[in-house]
Design an enzyme around this catalytic site. Structure first.
Site, short mmCIF file in Angstrom:
data_model
loop_
_atom_site.label_atom_id
_atom_site.label_comp_id
_atom_site.label_asym_id
_atom_site.label_seq_id
_atom_site.Cartn_x
_atom_site.Cartn_y
_atom_site.Cartn_z
N GLY A 69 0.80 -1.22 0.00
CA GLY A 69 0.00 0.00 0.00
C GLY A 69 0.84 1.27 0.00
O GLY A 69 0.50 2.25 -0.67
N THR A 70 1.92 1.26 0.75
CA THR A 70 2.75 2.47 0.83
C THR A 70 3.31 2.83 -0.54
O THR A 70 3.23 3.98 -0.98
CB THR A 70 3.90 2.25 1.84
OG1 THR A 70 3.31 1.99 3.12
CG2 THR A 70 4.80 3.47 1.93
N ASN A 149 -8.57 3.80 7.80
CA ASN A 149 -8.00 2.66 8.52
C ASN A 149 -8.19 2.75 10.03
O ASN A 149 -8.12 1.75 10.72
CB ASN A 149 -6.52 2.50 8.21
CG ASN A 149 -5.77 3.82 8.28
OD1 ASN A 149 -6.12 4.80 7.63
ND2 ASN A 149 -4.74 3.86 9.10
N GLN A 177 -7.97 -0.34 2.86
CA GLN A 177 -8.89 -0.89 3.88
C GLN A 177 -10.26 -1.21 3.30
O GLN A 177 -11.13 -1.68 4.02
CB GLN A 177 -9.03 0.09 5.05
CG GLN A 177 -7.73 0.31 5.82
CD GLN A 177 -7.27 -0.90 6.61
OE1 GLN A 177 -8.02 -1.85 6.83
NE2 GLN A 177 -6.02 -0.89 7.03
N CYS A 322 0.39 1.35 11.61
CA CYS A 322 1.59 1.78 10.88
C CYS A 322 2.35 2.83 11.68
O CYS A 322 3.52 3.06 11.46
CB CYS A 322 1.21 2.31 9.52
SG CYS A 322 0.23 1.12 8.62
N1 PLP Z 1 -3.08 2.85 3.43
C1 PLP Z 1 -3.88 2.44 4.42
C2 PLP Z 1 -5.27 2.98 4.53
C3 PLP Z 1 -3.41 1.50 5.35
O1 PLP Z 1 -4.21 1.09 6.34
C4 PLP Z 1 -2.09 1.01 5.21
C5 PLP Z 1 -1.52 0.08 6.23
O2 PLP Z 1 -1.93 0.09 7.37
C6 PLP Z 1 -1.30 1.47 4.14
C7 PLP Z 1 -1.83 2.39 3.28
C8 PLP Z 1 0.10 0.96 3.93
O3 PLP Z 1 0.08 -0.32 3.37
P1 PLP Z 1 1.38 -1.27 3.46
O4 PLP Z 1 1.49 -1.71 4.88
O5 PLP Z 1 1.08 -2.40 2.52
O6 PLP Z 1 2.54 -0.47 2.99
#
Ligand code: PLP
Length: 379
Positions: A69-70, A149, A177, A322
């Protein structure tokens, strides 16, 4: 252990791991190699891409595999904004995930972008008219998430995307999410870019997917061999792409999670009725993700409640996982207008499709005992 932290991460589905296993062992080829082993890896990769694309209503050529996601959010914000010659203005909200907020901060710091943060109501909702007002002749990008989230707020993304397109700006959404909890169809949403993450949906950590509408330009973040349609260079992670496609396939029948929504509502009602100090954060009903129940507890420490809950065998998060490890107030609750002392007491329960009424019953009891214990210690 009662695990109610699925918004932080989910266990890997055995079927996803089984499907990935051959590509970690015998079928270990590089998808770019021209020999037979490479060709078989490439076929598996393209098959996984087609399945992930079908899952979100996209064409296979519109889907890039990422590390999660990041990375998808960085591509959605930095990649789109830098490639759009329209201007250096972005519209977003302070309730977004850090991956979006920090990508915007990077654009401000290094590339001279300006940002308009739209106002957020106490339940995390955003008035579409505020988005319309924020748009300018030089707005390159609007980025607003599908489901929050921390407090579960669902945004009317299709409406927001329409507003952005009305002035010629691009629209990206973080769907991390939302996947598995509501239908996510890029055509219906009308977005230019969408990112999601494997480890929130039964695939391993370190894989995700990024949708980029065909014809939309993106500035890559990773430069190299030109893999993934030049969007994301680097040798493809075939095994994890196959795992992601398998996890997505397992979710498909579950996109209308009425039973989880009912469990969530019963849980919220019971907590509010029986746990001292508990107050719900985020919206109620259909505007809330079925998977998330979040509370604050005025006058006591959220971290202390978390520790007590763990002693009772219930595992949850304070706000965003996170950002865990730091005892900062939730940036989402601050953006919703909560005072820092209250925003520091946030506790989030996040459900899976397999969470049972009995688990939630035990979690409610553990929460009541935990809050009482922390209150009596005066913490
Ligand atoms: N965006 C949202 C809404 C999230 O909840 C998260 C992780 O908690 C991320 C992005 C980041 O995803 P990743 O952990 O796969 O980098």
């Amino acid at each position: 252990m009662i695990y109610l932290d699925h918004a932080a991460t989910t266990p890997v589905l055995p079927a996803a791991l089984e499907a990935a296993w051959p590509y970690l062992t015998g079928e270990f080829g590089n998808a770019s190699s021209t020999h037979e082993l490479g060709a078989r890896a490439s076929t598996a990769l393209e098959d996984a891409r087609a399945r992930v694309a079908a899952f979100i209503g996209a064409r296979p050529t519109e889907v890039t595999f990422t590390s999660g996601g990041t990375e998808g959010d960085n591509l959605g914000v930095i990649g789109l904004a830098l490639a759009n010659p329209r201007g250096k203005h972005i519209v977003s909200a302070k309730t977004e995930h850090e991956a979006v907020i920090e990508s915007i901060a990077f654009l401000e710091r290094v590339h001279g972008f300006e940002v308009t943060w739209v106002p957020v109501a106490r339940d995390g909702s955003i008035d579409p008219s505020a988005v319309a007002t924020a748009l300018r002749h030089d707005t390159a990008l609007v980025t607003l998430m599908l489901a929050n989230n921390e407090i579960g707020t669902i945004h009317p993304v299709a409406h927001f995307a329409e507003l952005a397109h009305g002035v010629g700006a691009l629209f990206h959404t973080d769907a991390v999410q939302a996947i598995g909890w509501m239908p996510v169809n890029v055509g219906d949403l009308g977005v230019d870019a969408l990112s999601f993450s494997g480890h929130k949906m039964g695939a391993p950590k370190g894989v995700g997917a990024y949708y980029l509408r065909s014809g939309v330009a993106v500035e890559p973040l990773l430069h190299g061999g030109g893999q993934e349609f030049d969007v994301r260079s680097g040798t493809e992670n075939v095994a994890w792409a196959v795992a992601l496609a398998t996890a997505a396939g397992a979710l498909e029948p579950q996109v209308e999670p009425e039973s989880t929504r009912a469990l969530r509502d019963a849980f919220i009602t019971k907590v509010l009725a029986t746990v001292p100090r508990a107050a719900l954060t985020g919206p109620t009903g259909d505007m809330r993700s079925p998977a998330i129940a979040s509370f604050v507890f005025a006058g006591i420490s959220g971290e202390a409640v978390l520790l007590q809950l763990e002693e009772h065998g219930v595992v949850v998060s304070s706000g965003s996982a996170c950002a865990a490890g730091r005892d900062d107030p939730s940036h989402v609750l601050l953006a919703c207008g909560y005072a820092p002392e209250l925003a520091q007491t946030s506790v989030r329960f996040s459900l899976s499709h397999h969470t049972t009424a009995e688990e939630l019953e035990r979690a409610t009891e553990a929460l009541r005992a935990s809050v009482e214990a922390v209150s009596s210690l005066g913490r």
